[in-house]
Write a protein that holds these residues in place. Structure first.
Motif, PDB file in Angstrom:
ATOM      1  N   VAL A 396       0.829  -1.208   0.000  1.00 54.70           N
ATOM      2  CA  VAL A 396       0.000   0.000   0.000  1.00 54.70           C
ATOM      3  C   VAL A 396       0.859   1.253   0.000  1.00 54.70           C
ATOM      4  N   ASP A 397       1.877   1.273   0.836  1.00 49.38           N
ATOM      5  CA  ASP A 397       2.753   2.450   0.891  1.00 49.38           C
ATOM      6  C   ASP A 397       3.504   2.639  -0.429  1.00 49.38           C
ATOM      7  N   GLY A 398       3.914   1.543  -1.028  1.00 45.11           N
ATOM      8  CA  GLY A 398       4.571   1.640  -2.328  1.00 45.11           C
ATOM      9  C   GLY A 398       3.643   2.197  -3.389  1.00 45.11           C
ATOM     10  N   GLY A 399       2.353   1.828  -3.312  1.00 43.18           N
ATOM     11  CA  GLY A 399       1.366   2.360  -4.247  1.00 43.18           C
ATOM     12  C   GLY A 399       1.202   3.861  -4.090  1.00 43.18           C
ATOM     13  N   LYS A 400       1.209   4.342  -2.848  1.00 49.20           N
ATOM     14  CA  LYS A 400       1.089   5.791  -2.609  1.00 49.20           C
ATOM     15  C   LYS A 400       2.299   6.537  -3.162  1.00 49.20           C
ATOM     16  N   LEU A 401       3.476   5.921  -3.045  1.00 43.86           N
ATOM     17  CA  LEU A 401       4.678   6.551  -3.582  1.00 43.86           C
ATOM     18  C   LEU A 401       4.618   6.648  -5.113  1.00 43.86           C
ATOM     19  N   LEU A 402       4.148   5.579  -5.740  1.00 39.62           N
ATOM     20  CA  LEU A 402       3.999   5.613  -7.196  1.00 39.62           C
ATOM     21  C   LEU A 402       2.948   6.635  -7.619  1.00 39.62           C
ATOM     22  N   GLU A 403       1.890   6.719  -6.824  1.00 40.78           N
ATOM     23  CA  GLU A 403       0.852   7.715  -7.096  1.00 40.78           C
ATOM     24  C   GLU A 403       1.433   9.125  -7.089  1.00 40.78           C
ATOM     25  N   GLU A 404       2.292   9.405  -6.127  1.00 34.47           N
ATOM     26  CA  GLU A 404       2.932  10.715  -6.044  1.00 34.47           C
ATOM     27  C   GLU A 404       3.821  10.970  -7.263  1.00 34.47           C
ATOM     28  N   GLY A 405       4.593   9.969  -7.659  1.00 30.70           N
ATOM     29  CA  GLY A 405       5.446  10.141  -8.822  1.00 30.70           C
ATOM     30  C   GLY A 405       4.650  10.373 -10.085  1.00 30.70           C
ATOM     31  N   MET A 406       3.525   9.659 -10.248  1.00 34.86           N
ATOM     32  CA  MET A 406       2.705   9.801 -11.444  1.00 34.86           C
ATOM     33  C   MET A 406       2.052  11.173 -11.532  1.00 34.86           C
ATOM     34  N   SER A 407       1.831  11.808 -10.399  1.00 34.94           N
ATOM     35  CA  SER A 407       1.212  13.143 -10.410  1.00 34.94           C
ATOM     36  C   SER A 407       2.123  14.179 -11.066  1.00 34.94           C
ATOM     37  N   HIS A 408       3.415  13.873 -11.183  1.00 34.29           N
ATOM     38  CA  HIS A 408       4.369  14.797 -11.795  1.00 34.29           C
ATOM     39  C   HIS A 408       4.875  14.289 -13.147  1.00 34.29           C
ATOM     40  N   ASN A 409       4.296  13.218 -13.637  1.00 33.25           N
ATOM     41  CA  ASN A 409       4.766  12.602 -14.880  1.00 33.25           C
ATOM     42  C   ASN A 409       3.792  12.896 -16.012  1.00 33.25           C
ATOM     43  N   SER A 410       4.319  13.142 -17.199  1.00 29.85           N
ATOM     44  CA  SER A 410       3.459  13.452 -18.349  1.00 29.85           C
ATOM     45  C   SER A 410       3.716  12.530 -19.543  1.00 29.85           C
ATOM     46  N   SER A 411       4.607  11.560 -19.388  1.00 27.83           N
ATOM     47  CA  SER A 411       4.958  10.713 -20.526  1.00 27.83           C
ATOM     48  C   SER A 411       4.432   9.289 -20.429  1.00 27.83           C
ATOM     49  N   LEU A 412       4.306   8.747 -19.220  1.00 32.32           N
ATOM     50  CA  LEU A 412       3.919   7.341 -19.045  1.00 32.32           C
ATOM     51  C   LEU A 412       2.450   7.140 -19.434  1.00 32.32           C
TER      52      LEU A 412
END
Length: 454
Positions: A396-412
């Motif tokens: 769950v914590d890893g999912g939240k971290l990925l969620e944070e990274g995706m909020s700043h990503n525009s290519s994936l």
């Protein structure tokens, strides 16, 4: 002449038929009531039929007019020797008949829509796959090369047969004398030697090899699937000699670190290699370090090393090379054992790398620390479009971290986090971010296409 003789009806004439002088004549009829002059073949047709019948002894084709050439090609038998037809007949309809006569399934789209290419590639593949060392004469391959060399672009070798091993037999009295000689006995080669072939195919772009035997059934033995060091040496030299090769795959052949290093050593600075596939083998960290060296001494665009035994050290070596690489677009490390140390190293490499588009890391024993490093990488990387993290223990914590990274990503635009135990809320947010990126990607592609047309 008497009156009776002058009025007699000539033979073959029907009574009542008159001729120019007024005499009655009879009409002649053939014995076959269905016969007519139209059934008699023309002299041209008879000549063409003669050419077809004797084509093997005297092949006449290019000298004919187009309509006569088409007539002959439609009627030539598919059993003509290749020495006669290989470099003479280019008509696709003829080679289509040859392919369909020989193989039940024929998908010409896999061969650049060329029936002639399909025939010669599959024919050569069959010869190599049935080649038995020290039994099959190499002339069966060498004699075919001049006939097929211009048409073969890809070889997919799905089996390689080992030598036939005859049981040792010697008398009881000769046991001591023979024992010293047993070490020198054995086959001259272990499998087909690609050195006799690859450098003679000037258009070969793709080679896939499996050192194993298909459908061995109850006759299974491990030696049937043994890629020996002698095999590796000959294959490596053959690869080095084939300067046109763009894709090389060796699957399910028990390639270990030693053999991997030998193969890679002959591929360094290869002028055309773009794809390397070592999937389903026994490569570990040493082999991964050799592959890492290859990354920056080649023009590789796609690297596949899935289902091997690469651990953290090997992943770190690949990451070190990836950080400096400027050509690789796809990296597949699925089903290895890189763990969090390897995952973190690869994430750090993504921050510096500007070319990688696809990354597969599923089934690699990664957890939350890897998710944290990848989150940072996603926030800074603007090139990666597809990331597969399935079957890892991100939590769950890893999912939240990925969620944070995706909020700043525009290519994936693709991110697979199935079977990673990420929370539903994080999964929803990640999918929303991916959807937004997909919309932007479609707009960009549309605008790019419009501008290109203008």
């Amino acid at each position: 002449m008497s009156q009776s003789q002058s009025s007699r009806t000539p033979r073959g004439m029907r009574p009542g038929t008159r001729v120019a002088d007024g005499r009655k004549m009879r009409t002649l009829f053939a014995e076959d009531p269905e016969w007519s002059l139209a059934l008699v073949p023309s002299l041209t047709t008879l000549c063409l039929q003669h050419i077809i019948k004797h084509f093997e002894e005297n092949p006449i084709l290019d000298e004919l007019k187009p309509k006569y050439k088409a007539y002959v090609l439609q009627r030539l038998p598919e059993s003509l020797p290749l020495t006669v037809c290989a470099n003479l007949i280019s008509d696709e309809s003829y080679w289509k008949r040859c392919c369909e006569r020989r193989w039940r399934i024929c998908d010409v789209s896999s061969y650049g829509n060329s029936w002639k290419r399909m025939f010669f590639e599959r024919h050569l593949e069959n010869i190599v796959e049935l080649f038995i060392p020290d039994e099959t004469d190499t002339k069966t391959v060498l004699c075919l090369v001049p006939l097929c060399r211009n048409y073969v672009k890809r070889l997919n070798i799905t089996q390689l047969l080992p030598p036939i091993k005859e049981p040792a037999s010697f008398d009881e009295d000769d046991r001591s004398d023979c024992a010293s000689d047993l070490g020198s006995e054995g086959p001259s080669i272990d499998h087909f030697d690609f050195r006799i072939l690859l450098d003679k195919l000037p258009n070969l772009e793709e080679l896939s090899v499996v050192y194993g035997v298909k459908a061995c059934g109850m006759n299974f033995e491990w030696n049937l699937f043994e890629f020996t060091f002698r095999d590796c040496e000959s294959l490596a030299k053959a690869l080095n000699s084939c300067k046109t090769l763009q894709v090389f795959r060796i699957h399910r052949s028990r390639v270990d670190d030693e053999k991997c290093c030998l193969l890679v050593s002959q591929l360094l600075d290869h002028p055309s290699l773009q794809e390397l596939d070592f999937s389903h083998n026994h490569i570990s960290d040493r082999g991964a370090r050799a592959i890492g060296k290859l990354l920056n001494r080649s023009q590789l665009k796609r690297l596949v090393v899935c289902n091997n035994q690469i651990r953290a050290s090997g992943a770190q070596a690949l990451a070190h090379a990836l950080a400096r690489n400027a050509t690789l677009m796809s990296l597949n490390l699925r089903l290895n054992h890189i763990g969090d140390e390897g995952g973190q190293a690869l994430a750090q490499a993504l921050i510096k790398n500007k070319t990688l588009v696809n990354l597969h890391l599923e089934g690699n024993n990664m957890s939350e620390p890897s998710a944290a490093a990848l989150s940072q990488a996603l926030a800074e990387n603007g090139t990666l479009k597809s990331l597969n993290l399935s079957n890892n223990r991100l939590g769950v914590d890893g999912g939240k971290l990925l969620e944070e990274g995706m909020s700043h990503n525009s290519s994936l635009v693709e991110c697979d986090v199935r079977v990673t135990d990420v929370g539903q809320d994080s999964l929803l947010c990640i999918n929303e971010a991916l959807s937004a990126n997909q919309v932007q990607a479609r707009k960009h592609n549309h605008n790019y296409g419009t501008n290109a047309e203008v």
